[in-house]
Every structure is written in C-alpha cells, then in structure tokens.
Design an enzyme around this catalytic site. Structure first.
Site, PDB file in Angstrom:
ATOM      1  N   ALA A 158       0.278  -6.885  16.733  1.00  0.00           N
ATOM      2  CA  ALA A 158      -0.769  -7.251  15.768  1.00  0.00           C
ATOM      3  C   ALA A 158      -2.025  -7.688  16.519  1.00  0.00           C
ATOM      4  CB  ALA A 158      -0.273  -8.374  14.863  1.00  0.00           C
TER       5      ALA A 158
ATOM      6  N   ASP B  75      -3.812  -1.142  10.933  1.00  0.00           N
ATOM      7  CA  ASP B  75      -3.757  -2.609  11.050  1.00  0.00           C
ATOM      8  C   ASP B  75      -5.141  -3.204  11.358  1.00  0.00           C
ATOM      9  OD1 ASP B  75      -1.044  -2.829  10.555  1.00  0.00           O
ATOM     10  OD2 ASP B  75      -0.498  -2.628  12.663  1.00  0.00           O
TER      11      ASP B  75
ATOM     12  N   TYR C  16       1.714 -14.288   6.310  1.00  0.00           N
ATOM     13  CA  TYR C  16       1.415 -14.383   4.873  1.00  0.00           C
ATOM     14  C   TYR C  16       2.592 -14.947   4.069  1.00  0.00           C
ATOM     15  CZ  TYR C  16       3.853  -9.930   5.084  1.00  0.00           C
ATOM     16  OH  TYR C  16       4.772  -8.956   5.343  1.00  0.00           O
TER      17      TYR C  16
ATOM     18  N   LYS D 212       6.403   1.936  16.884  1.00  0.00           N
ATOM     19  CA  LYS D 212       4.957   2.181  16.766  1.00  0.00           C
ATOM     20  C   LYS D 212       4.341   2.873  17.985  1.00  0.00           C
ATOM     21  CE  LYS D 212       3.565  -1.422  13.503  1.00  0.00           C
ATOM     22  NZ  LYS D 212       2.603  -2.508  13.275  1.00  0.00           N
TER      23      LYS D 212
ATOM     24  N   GLY E  24      -1.801 -15.021  20.811  1.00  0.00           N
ATOM     25  CA  GLY E  24      -0.765 -13.987  20.752  1.00  0.00           C
ATOM     26  C   GLY E  24      -1.261 -12.698  21.390  1.00  0.00           C
TER      27      GLY E  24
ATOM     28  N   GLY F 200       0.857  -9.583  21.107  1.00  0.00           N
ATOM     29  CA  GLY F 200       1.785  -8.533  20.697  1.00  0.00           C
ATOM     30  C   GLY F 200       1.058  -7.404  19.984  1.00  0.00           C
TER      31      GLY F 200
ATOM     32  N   SER G  55       6.004  -3.452   1.457  1.00  0.00           N
ATOM     33  CA  SER G  55       5.311  -2.160   1.312  1.00  0.00           C
ATOM     34  C   SER G  55       5.845  -1.324   0.151  1.00  0.00           C
ATOM     35  CB  SER G  55       5.381  -1.374   2.621  1.00  0.00           C
ATOM     36  OG  SER G  55       4.651  -2.059   3.604  1.00  0.00           O
TER      37      SER G  55
HETATM   38  P1  ATR Z   1       3.721  -8.377  16.280  1.00  0.00           P
HETATM   39  O1  ATR Z   1       3.882  -6.894  16.187  1.00  0.00           O
HETATM   40  O2  ATR Z   1       3.942  -9.099  14.975  1.00  0.00           O
HETATM   41  O3  ATR Z   1       2.455  -8.777  16.935  1.00  0.00           O
HETATM   42  P2  ATR Z   1       5.173  -8.851  18.727  1.00  0.00           P
HETATM   43  O4  ATR Z   1       4.571  -7.622  19.301  1.00  0.00           O
HETATM   44  O5  ATR Z   1       6.632  -9.097  18.931  1.00  0.00           O
HETATM   45  O6  ATR Z   1       4.964  -8.907  17.167  1.00  0.00           O
HETATM   46  O7  ATR Z   1       4.345 -10.118  19.267  1.00  0.00           O
HETATM   47  C1  ATR Z   1       4.679 -11.427  18.942  1.00  0.00           C
HETATM   48  C2  ATR Z   1       3.630 -12.387  19.532  1.00  0.00           C
HETATM   49  O8  ATR Z   1       3.910 -13.710  19.051  1.00  0.00           O
HETATM   50  C3  ATR Z   1       3.646 -12.467  21.042  1.00  0.00           C
HETATM   51  O9  ATR Z   1       2.349 -12.753  21.498  1.00  0.00           O
HETATM   52  C4  ATR Z   1       4.579 -13.672  21.279  1.00  0.00           C
HETATM   53  O10 ATR Z   1       4.388 -14.311  22.518  1.00  0.00           O
HETATM   54  P3  ATR Z   1       5.168 -13.815  23.862  1.00  0.00           P
HETATM   55  O11 ATR Z   1       4.415 -12.593  24.338  1.00  0.00           O
HETATM   56  O12 ATR Z   1       5.074 -14.934  24.792  1.00  0.00           O
HETATM   57  O13 ATR Z   1       6.566 -13.490  23.422  1.00  0.00           O
HETATM   58  C5  ATR Z   1       4.139 -14.575  20.172  1.00  0.00           C
HETATM   59  N1  ATR Z   1       5.161 -15.557  19.782  1.00  0.00           N
HETATM   60  C6  ATR Z   1       6.290 -15.345  19.098  1.00  0.00           C
HETATM   61  N2  ATR Z   1       6.968 -16.509  18.918  1.00  0.00           N
HETATM   62  C7  ATR Z   1       6.229 -17.479  19.530  1.00  0.00           C
HETATM   63  C8  ATR Z   1       6.374 -18.896  19.703  1.00  0.00           C
HETATM   64  N3  ATR Z   1       7.417 -19.549  19.205  1.00  0.00           N
HETATM   65  N4  ATR Z   1       5.396 -19.560  20.364  1.00  0.00           N
HETATM   66  C9  ATR Z   1       4.330 -18.913  20.864  1.00  0.00           C
HETATM   67  N5  ATR Z   1       4.129 -17.587  20.743  1.00  0.00           N
HETATM   68  C10 ATR Z   1       5.071 -16.873  20.080  1.00  0.00           C
END
Ligand code: ATR
Length: 288
Positions: free
Chosen positions: A137, A108, A231, A72, A133, A135, A23
């Site tokens: 994002a 986002d 990315y 956040k 996922g 989380g 950024s």
């Molecule tokens: P972000 O803000 O980048 O979305 P986050 O809120 O920490 O980061 O979310 C990370 C996401 O990636 C979550 O969905 C996480 O799954 P869990 O809820 O089970 O933790 C997923 N994730 C991270 N590493 C992973 C892995 N090795 N395999 C599968 N999912 C993964």
C-alpha cells in the site's frame, strides 16, 4: 438481485488465502445499479496453480479480475500489457481482459489520490508528507505522491532496509528539487514536526487490535492532515486521537471505494456509482 445467465461475465478476486473482503458486495451493487450483467466472485487460488488459472481465464467468460496478496507482483509476468503507473509501482491489482489479452493496472494509487483530494479539499502538490510503512500500500501511495509533485516525502518503516529500498525507487520519480528521505523509527519526531500530512499505511490499529496506534500521539499537531489506510474500524485510534487535536482526518474507506470505482470503470467503461459503493461498505462495517 443479480440475474445470472449465459451472458453473465465473471469478474473475480484472486488471492490466497482470501480473508474477509468488501469488494464483492461493493462491486455487485455497482454492477446491478448500472444494469451490467457481471458478477464479482472471490476466488481463492492455491499458489501452485496460480499460473494455470491465469492462463485459463481468457478462455472463459471472465471480464477481468482483481488481484490481492500474495499475487500482485507475480501476476505481472502473465500480462500482455502493463499500464505505466502499475509498472512504476511494481504491482498490479486490476486486470482487464480485452479480446483475450490481459491488461494490468494498479488502482490503489489513484484510489488514494481521489480520496485524499476529496476529503482534504487539497492537492498533494507542494505538501511535505510523512508515510509510515513500506509495504504494498505504501509503495502505491508513495509513487502517487511523487508523481503528483509532493515537496518532500519522509518514509519510515519498522524494517529500515525496506524504507531504504522504497526511497531509492521513489526518488527516480520525485519532481526536481524534491526528495524522498528514509527515516528510522526513533527519528520520527523530527520529520513529523515538519510534515503537512501524516499517512499510516501499516495495519497497526486494524480490527481486532483497535487499541493500537502506529505513532506516539504526542507527536501529532493540529495542522497535520492525518490519513489512515485502515478502514476497519472506520475510526482507528489514530484517527480518534487526531480528531481530538482538531486535525483534518481521512479514513481508508475512501481509498477502498475509489480503487474499486477505478477498477469498475476499467472493466465496464461506465462511471462507477461511488456514493452507493461507499454507503454499501459503510453499512457492512456496521454504521450508516
Ligand atoms: P500492505 O499490502 O497492506 O501494505 P504489506 O506489504 O504486508 O501490506 O506491508 C505491511 C506494512 O506494515 C509494512 O511496512 C510493515 O512493516 P515491516 O516492513 O517492518 O514488516 C508494517 N507493519 C505491519 N505490522 C506492523 C507493526 N506491528 N508495527 C509497525 N509496522 C508494522
């Protein structure tokens, strides 16, 4: 070159710990290109001081700031106003300071939408989308998909309970006769078969774990649009495998640039130089 003087407005990125971030180079190049006397600084704030820092920024020469992990959600209780989309997403990544008041936004989702529309040359409307996922994002992307009338949304997460919770929130905003559906990892195959778009929002495949892929590549098919929020590297294993099959592929670089461009416009009221921002980050990632 930035000329810092007593009129310079500071724009910060608050987070803890602050890892590598693109950024600053992206925003400083944009400010300079548009002749705006702002400087963008990464500012690491320890958790026990976060409230004190935020309460102080409006007394200083700050124009606004970005917020990243882990603040956040926490930032929301310090804001005077929160934009409707940010409220729905449940997180704020951009704050504008206007007459000493703090206004929160989430760029986002719009960053995702613009990068998708530009690269896919298509809209989200009526698309069946599979999101991996649950989380931060994913939350921004899923809410954007719902608000932009996706036809069906499959949400799959390693920790199934988080997918369930996200689905419950998202279904309040899905258009009529459309639904978000939680998926177990083991049931991925069925849903991906029916999807038009596959989106990876996890960090799987991110540098330095570049040989990892978040989905069994035999589940991909050439009709899928494959979007990876990762990315770095620009072409993840997921993107490379999808390219081999002839899929339309989209890297997360566009989302990074467009979320930043949106923040730039909120802070300055001017159009962001998105092409410049894109090439600055591409160059920093080691390619042109
Ligand atoms: P972000 O803000 O980048 O979305 P986050 O809120 O920490 O980061 O979310 C990370 C996401 O990636 C979550 O969905 C996480 O799954 P869990 O809820 O089970 O933790 C997923 N994730 C991270 N590493 C992973 C892995 N090795 N395999 C599968 N999912 C993964």
């Amino acid at each position: 070159m930035i000329n810092i003087d007593s009129k310079t407005r500071i724009v910060g990125l608050f987070g803890y710990p602050l890892g590598h971030t693109y950024s600053p180079i992206m925003q400083n190049a944009a400010f300079s290109n548009r002749g705006i006397n702002n400087v963008y600084l990464p500012i690491e704030v320890k958790p026990d001081s976060f409230g004190t820092v935020i309460k102080a920024v409006s007394s200083m020469n700050f124009g606004g700031f970005n917020i990243t992990i882990p603040y956040k959600v926490e930032i929301m209780k310090y804001l005077d106003k929160i934009d409707e989309t940010a409220k729905r997403i449940g997180a704020v990544n951009t704050v504008v300071i206007k007459d000493g008041r703090l206004e929160g936004y989430n760029t986002d989702g719009i960053g995702f939408l613009k990068s998708f529309q530009e690269a896919a040359e298509a809209t989200i409307e009526e698309k069946k989308v599979f999101v991996l996922g649950s989380g931060g994002a994913s939350r921004a992307i899923c809410m954007t998909l719902a608000l932009n009338k996706a036809k069906k949304l499959y949400i799959c997460n390693r920790t199934f309970e988080k997918a369930l919770a996200l689905v419950e929130d998202i279904n309040k905003f899905m258009p009529e006769s459309s639904t978000a559906i939680p998926m177990e990892y083991d049931d991925m195959k069925k849903a991906v078969e029916h999807a038009d778009v596959f989106i990876n929002t996890t960090s799987v495949g991110m540098f330095p774990e570049i040989d990892e892929i978040p989905i069994d590549s035999s589940l991909l098919k050439k009709e899928l649009i494959v979007y990876d929020v990762v990315y770095n590297p620009r072409k993840t294993k997921l993107i490379l495998e999808a390219e081999k099959l002839g899929c339309k592929t989209i890297s997360g670089l566009g989302m990074l640039v467009y979320q930043g461009a949106e923040a730039f416009e909120l802070w300055t009221g001017k159009n962001a130089p998105t092409e410049l921002m894109y090439s600055i980050v591409s160059e920093a990632l080691g390619e042109k």
